[in-house]
Write an enzyme that holds these catalytic residues in place. Structure first.
Site, PDB file in Angstrom:
ATOM      1  N   GLU A   1       0.825  -1.236   0.000  1.00  0.00           N
ATOM      2  CA  GLU A   1       0.000   0.000   0.000  1.00  0.00           C
ATOM      3  C   GLU A   1       0.848   1.269   0.000  1.00  0.00           C
ATOM      4  O   GLU A   1       0.645   2.168   0.829  1.00  0.00           O
ATOM      5  CB  GLU A   1      -0.951  -0.003   1.206  1.00  0.00           C
ATOM      6  CG  GLU A   1      -1.976  -1.113   1.142  1.00  0.00           C
ATOM      7  CD  GLU A   1      -3.110  -1.002   2.155  1.00  0.00           C
ATOM      8  OE1 GLU A   1      -3.021  -0.179   3.097  1.00  0.00           O
ATOM      9  OE2 GLU A   1      -4.098  -1.741   1.997  1.00  0.00           O
TER      10      GLU A   1
ATOM     11  N   GLU B   1      -5.503  -8.461  -0.276  1.00  0.00           N
ATOM     12  CA  GLU B   1      -6.243  -8.127   0.951  1.00  0.00           C
ATOM     13  C   GLU B   1      -7.691  -7.900   0.564  1.00  0.00           C
ATOM     14  O   GLU B   1      -7.990  -6.974  -0.198  1.00  0.00           O
ATOM     15  CB  GLU B   1      -5.692  -6.864   1.632  1.00  0.00           C
ATOM     16  CG  GLU B   1      -4.344  -7.082   2.287  1.00  0.00           C
ATOM     17  CD  GLU B   1      -3.879  -5.884   3.108  1.00  0.00           C
ATOM     18  OE1 GLU B   1      -4.729  -5.182   3.709  1.00  0.00           O
ATOM     19  OE2 GLU B   1      -2.667  -5.651   3.135  1.00  0.00           O
TER      20      GLU B   1
HETATM   21  O1  AHR Z   1      -5.085  -5.940   6.947  1.00  0.00           O
HETATM   22  C1  AHR Z   1      -4.932  -4.826   7.792  1.00  0.00           C
HETATM   23  C2  AHR Z   1      -4.212  -3.682   7.107  1.00  0.00           C
HETATM   24  O2  AHR Z   1      -5.011  -3.193   6.083  1.00  0.00           O
HETATM   25  C3  AHR Z   1      -2.910  -4.012   6.422  1.00  0.00           C
HETATM   26  O3  AHR Z   1      -1.826  -3.944   7.283  1.00  0.00           O
HETATM   27  C4  AHR Z   1      -2.805  -2.937   5.393  1.00  0.00           C
HETATM   28  O4  AHR Z   1      -2.098  -3.357   4.260  1.00  0.00           O
HETATM   29  C5  AHR Z   1      -4.234  -2.523   5.108  1.00  0.00           C
HETATM   30  O5  AHR Z   1      -4.411  -1.161   5.247  1.00  0.00           O
END
Ligand code: AHR
Length: 517
Positions: free
Chosen positions: A175, A294
């Site tokens: 990210e 994610e």
């Molecule tokens: O999954 C929780 C968080 O969400 C992770 O660390 C990040 O990549 C995202 O913002």
């Protein structure tokens, strides 16, 4: 009584593409209790000789997880991997700025990779491109994958591991578009760094695959532009672009929440379009695919990174321990429908996360491990979705939602394994009414042998294993094939159309075999 109707048409000859088993990945970050008292708890009654909880490993396997992303997440952007290898007694705790938590460094690269190997999960590693760069990234690849005779590979061997781990999948940071990210960069800075780090990593081990960071969500102001700029630097060196998306019910707007799968669908189409636009400009035949590394339901108010006013936490704090309802589980099932329908461009995905942190598996330190309601649609999809994703055609009534505009009330995905004839059909009814779905098999006979269903309720999610069990007992059940599934003319065996009655706000999986003769 007549219900609204939808129609689904499918045939094994019409395919989206093979399902890459890495679609059923998950994620273990050094965050909250994901590692400590999650996968790892020496002294726990089920702990193995290495201190890893057997009960959690067993549930992970039951969940059908194939691949695990590690060690972050936001955590990786300030992580020095060298601090987490070698004799544990020499390791120092460090203050992880992403979550303002003291990381004891008891579990690091070797412990994680050896656990994943013992348990049969493919690892997906991330390198730190926040506070670090090309050298540390290439060194980590060498530490993990190098043969004896060079500095970092020899260090691994000195730490007791002779064989290279052969880690195939690598994330180029995490990210990096997010201002909360430690070492956040603009698209040009990140694109140049990712290209150089990726080049060096592939020079260490040309067999690896690389994931470059896409936008951390479709809501980012830089969305689209970010993908195009970053890929213009990295197109030739990377294999996948990452996508992250979390969905939640906001202000009691169930219809929008239930429509999350459509938002995910549009997000994937847009990232694919952005990647293909870069490829087209370069007159390239290469296709960048997506690592949706994610995704989940996350009630984001539970803690957002970069909150400097929060006290520093120690000893595996309980953070982001979302408790899920049956409604959340229906949405998770529907998000899987979307992922299956994009199997041609999404070979890799990770439910974020695996245990305790926005997770399908929860634990009590020193106590039991249990399944949240979201566990069931994931485990069932991972088990039943075999072979190829089919190009199903759905004709459904629609509804207009506040957040996503018009969305279909019924969504569907189907899979077929040409080797075994196994067929699976996944259906979501987002409507508050029952819906009848006519599934047309276009001339083929289908014999259904099992079905499962999650039905949303209006109960608030309450913490703890007893409540999770209560929700599952009330909302998750086998489909009665004799009652809820009817065939058109020739009986369930050999019929050409199957009519399925979908409960309001529900997710259903049906499985059986196709008779091709
Ligand atoms: O999954 C929780 C968080 O969400 C992770 O660390 C990040 O990549 C995202 O913002």
């Amino acid at each position: 009584m007549t219900h609204p109707r939808a129609r689904v048409a499918l045939h094994p000859d019409f395919r989206v593409g093979p399902i890459d088993r890495r679609l059923f990945g998950s994620f273990v970050e050094h965050l909250g209790r994901a590692v400590y008292t999650g996968i790892y708890e020496p002294g726990h009654a089920t702990a193995d000789e290495h201190g890893f909880r057997r009960d959690v490993a067993d549930l992970t396997r039951e969940l059908g997880v194939t691949m695990l992303r590690y060690p972050g997440g936001n955590f990786v952007s300030n992580y020095r991997w060298e601090d987490g290898v070698g004799p544990v007694s020499d390791r120092k705790p460090f203050l992880d700025l992403a979550w303002r938590t003291v990381e004891p460094n008891l579990v690091g690269t070797d412990e994680f990779l050896q656990w994943a190997e013992r348990e049969g999960f493919e690892p997906m590693m991330a390198v730190n491109l926040g506070t670090r760069g090309v050298e540390a990234a290439a060194a980590l690849v060498e530490y993990c994958n190098g043969e004896a005779g060079t500095r970092w590979a020899d260090l691994r061997i000195a730490h007791g591991r002779t064989e290279p781990y052969g880690v195939h999948l690598w994330c180029l940071g995490n990210e990096m578009d997010g201002p909360w990210q430690i070492g956040h960069k603009d698209a040009h800075e990140y694109g140049k760094l990712a290209a150089e780090a990726g080049k060096a990593m592939k020079l260490v081990d040309p067999s690896i695959s690389l994931v470059v960071c896409g936008s951390s969500s479709m809501q980012m102001d830089t969305f689209g532009e970010w993908e195009q700029t970053v890929l213009s630097y990295t197109y030739d060196v990377v294999d996948h672009v990452s996508m992250h998306a979390y969905y939640e019910e906001l202000d009691g707007d169930r219809a929008s929440f239930l429509g999350s799968g459509t938002a995910m669908d549009r997000f994937i189409d847009r990232v694919v379009a952005s990647a293909d636009a870069v490829g087209a400009r370069r007159r390239s035949d290469k296709k960048i695919t997506i690592s949706f590394d994610e995704w989940n339901v996350w009630y984001l108010e539970s803690r957002f990174p970069g909150e400097t006013n929060l006290p520093v936490q120690r000893d595996a704090p309980r953070i982001i321990e979302d408790v899920y309802s049956a409604l959340d589980a229906v949405v998770v099932g529907d998000l899987l429908v979307t992922l299956l329908n994009h199997a041609d461009r999404v070979p890799v995905a990770a439910l974020a996360q695996l245990v305790n942190v926005i997770a399908p598996i929860m634990t009590e330190p020193g106590g039991e491990a249990w399944r949240q309601p979201t566990f069931h649609p994931f485990a069932t999809t991972a088990r039943l979705a075999q072979g190829e994703a089919l190009d199903v055609r759905v004709a459904s009534p629609t509804t207009t939602t506040k957040r996503h505009g018009e969305v279909p009330l019924v969504t569907a995905a189907a899979t077929h394994d040409p080797e075994t004839g196994a067929l699976a059909l996944f259906l979501t009814n987002r409507s508050a009414e029952p819906v009848e779905v006519d599934v047309e098999h276009l001339g083929l006979g289908v014999e259904l042998t099992e079905g499962w269903r999650m039905v949303a309720d209006h109960e608030a999610a309450v913490e703890g294993p007893a409540h999770a069990r209560k929700v599952v007992d009330a909302c998750w059940s086998a489909v009665d094939l004799a009652v809820d599934v009817a065939s058109s003319s020739t009986g369930r065996s050999g019929s050409r159309t199957t009519t399925v009655l979908l409960a309001p706000e529900s997710w259903t999986a049906l499985a059986g075999t196709v008779r091709t003769a």
